[in-house]
Design an enzyme around this catalytic site. Structure first.
Site, PDB file in Angstrom:
ATOM      1  N   ARG A 204       0.743  -1.387   0.020  1.00  0.00           N
ATOM      2  CA  ARG A 204      -0.226  -0.136  -0.275  1.00  0.00           C
ATOM      3  C   ARG A 204       0.813   1.406  -0.247  1.00  0.00           C
ATOM      4  O   ARG A 204       2.357   0.989   0.174  1.00  0.00           O
ATOM      5  CB  ARG A 204      -1.498  -0.131   0.988  1.00  0.00           C
TER       6      ARG A 204
ATOM      7  N   LYS B  52      -1.878  -2.781   8.129  1.00  0.00           N
ATOM      8  CA  LYS B  52      -3.405  -2.249   8.729  1.00  0.00           C
ATOM      9  C   LYS B  52      -2.874  -3.028  10.254  1.00  0.00           C
ATOM     10  O   LYS B  52      -2.525  -4.219   9.940  1.00  0.00           O
ATOM     11  CB  LYS B  52      -4.895  -2.476   7.927  1.00  0.00           C
TER      12      LYS B  52
ATOM     13  N   HIS C  45      -2.721   2.793  -5.058  1.00  0.00           N
ATOM     14  CA  HIS C  45      -3.387   1.274  -5.684  1.00  0.00           C
ATOM     15  C   HIS C  45      -3.690   0.738  -6.384  1.00  0.00           C
ATOM     16  O   HIS C  45      -4.385  -0.751  -6.556  1.00  0.00           O
ATOM     17  CB  HIS C  45      -4.456   1.602  -4.993  1.00  0.00           C
TER      18      HIS C  45
ATOM     19  N   ARG D 130      -0.698  -1.621  -6.966  1.00  0.00           N
ATOM     20  CA  ARG D 130      -1.148  -3.023  -5.926  1.00  0.00           C
ATOM     21  C   ARG D 130      -2.309  -4.063  -7.531  1.00  0.00           C
ATOM     22  O   ARG D 130      -2.181  -5.180  -6.464  1.00  0.00           O
ATOM     23  CB  ARG D 130      -2.146  -2.588  -4.673  1.00  0.00           C
TER      24      ARG D 130
ATOM     25  N   HIS E 234      -3.809  -8.868   3.555  1.00  0.00           N
ATOM     26  CA  HIS E 234      -5.277  -9.406   3.999  1.00  0.00           C
ATOM     27  C   HIS E 234      -5.621 -10.116   4.819  1.00  0.00           C
ATOM     28  O   HIS E 234      -5.305 -11.076   4.921  1.00  0.00           O
ATOM     29  CB  HIS E 234      -5.988 -10.325   2.640  1.00  0.00           C
TER      30      HIS E 234
ATOM     31  N   TYR F  11      -9.673 -11.152  -7.340  1.00  0.00           N
ATOM     32  CA  TYR F  11      -8.227 -10.817  -8.243  1.00  0.00           C
ATOM     33  C   TYR F  11      -8.311 -11.886  -8.672  1.00  0.00           C
ATOM     34  O   TYR F  11      -8.343 -11.809 -10.680  1.00  0.00           O
ATOM     35  CB  TYR F  11      -7.099 -10.376  -7.324  1.00  0.00           C
TER      36      TYR F  11
END
Length: 311
Positions: A162, A186, A257, A260, A283, A292
């Site tokens: 990110r 995150k 992004h 990404r 994730h 994806y």
């Protein structure tokens, strides 16, 4: 009064939201961006609740929450926004009940509106190659900035990290001999992501020849620097990606992004398994990564329609 942010919260709402902010920062250890997003959502709820005469969060009911979401829907808010707001409310009301600030969890029965997930746009391999080649060809004219931009683009595409993770990188986060970057993602979860030789060459060139030209006392250990020598910020990185992509004819206008998304799509198309891609992207849920696979299927379908004589 603005429908989104109240001009004046009641004392009860102010006190509770202040305590909740401390909870999000200290106990849940959320990023400043996540805390701000939660509080913005709840300020919107407080504004709507106040118009209904609910001046204290303890008085929230499922009816109030549903009224708020319905109001947002009439304002044209996207389903993804409504789903996020619903989640914010449910987490908040659960905290109210758990900490004794409300007798019951008003949001326990609140159901997230189903959100329509659009497939992310990704560059083709040809477009990525054109982007990186164009940036490389411009090094003679772009000098130090060109070295930095090339390293940024190569690393974003190689790792799928990110933009916030990229700008937060310190020099010690790069294991340059093993070509692995340590990323703080995150929820402050750390992961190690490999990168290839082209990205390694671009990063080495930047660190050895480009970074020293911009470094100042304000640089600290930051890998990527802005023009004034401080740690580069996300807006500058977004500007880099948009500007460099503008030089690629026919390429969609994407930001970091988008790179990404592109990295994830190309990994799956190249045969990487879903779990590995999940680990690389950081994730929390495999379901997030699965989108994806749909991107790859759509690209295959498009190629089939273009190439097969009986498509």
């Amino acid at each position: 009064m603005n429908d989104e942010t109240p001009d004046d919260l009641t004392e009860a709402w102010s006190n509770v939201l202040g305590a909740y902010e401390q909870h999000l920062r200290a106990e849940r250890d959320l990023s400043a961006h996540s805390v701000r997003a939660y509080l913005t959502d709840l300020q919107s709820l407080a504004s709507h609740a106040g118009r209904l005469g609910v001046d204290d969060p303890a008085g929230l009911t499922i009816r109030t929450l549903r009224s708020w979401l319905a109001h947002l829907q009439t304002m044209g808010k996207a389903r993804t926004t409504l789903a996020r707001r619903s989640t914010s409310a449910r987490v908040f009301t659960a905290w109210l009940a758990r900490t004794g600030r409300a007798d019951a969890d008003a949001g326990a029965l609140l159901v997230n509106p189903k959100s329509h997930r659009e497939l992310p746009v990704a560059l083709s391999e040809t477009e990525v190659r054109a982007l990186l080649d164009a940036t490389t060809d411009a090094l003679v004219d772009d000098g130090t900035r060109g070295l930095r931009d090339l390293a940024i683009l190569e690393l974003l595409y190689a790792t799928g990290i990110r933009v916030g993770e990229l700008v937060g990188l310190d020099v010690d986060d790069l294991d340059r001999s093993r070509r692995v970057v340590r990323v703080l993602g995150k929820g402050r979860k750390e992961r190690a992501v490999p990168y290839g030789l082209p990205a390694s060459d671009a990063v080495e060139l930047w660190l050895e020849r480009g970074r020293p030209e911009l470094a100042t006392e304000a640089s600290g250990p930051a890998v990527f620097l802005g023009t004034r020598g401080g740690r580069i910020d996300p807006r500058a990185v977004r500007r880099v990606v948009h500007e460099r992509l503008a030089a690629v004819e026919g390429a969609p206008d994407l930001g970091p992004h988008g790179l990404r998304h592109t990295a994830a799509t190309h990994l799956l198309e190249g045969g990487a398994d879903l779990r590995s891609v999940q680990e690389i992207l950081g994730h929390a849920s495999l379901g997030t990564t699965q989108i994806y696979t749909h991107v790859s299927n759509e690209r295959l379908r498009s190629a089939f329609k273009l190439a097969h004589p009986r498509a």
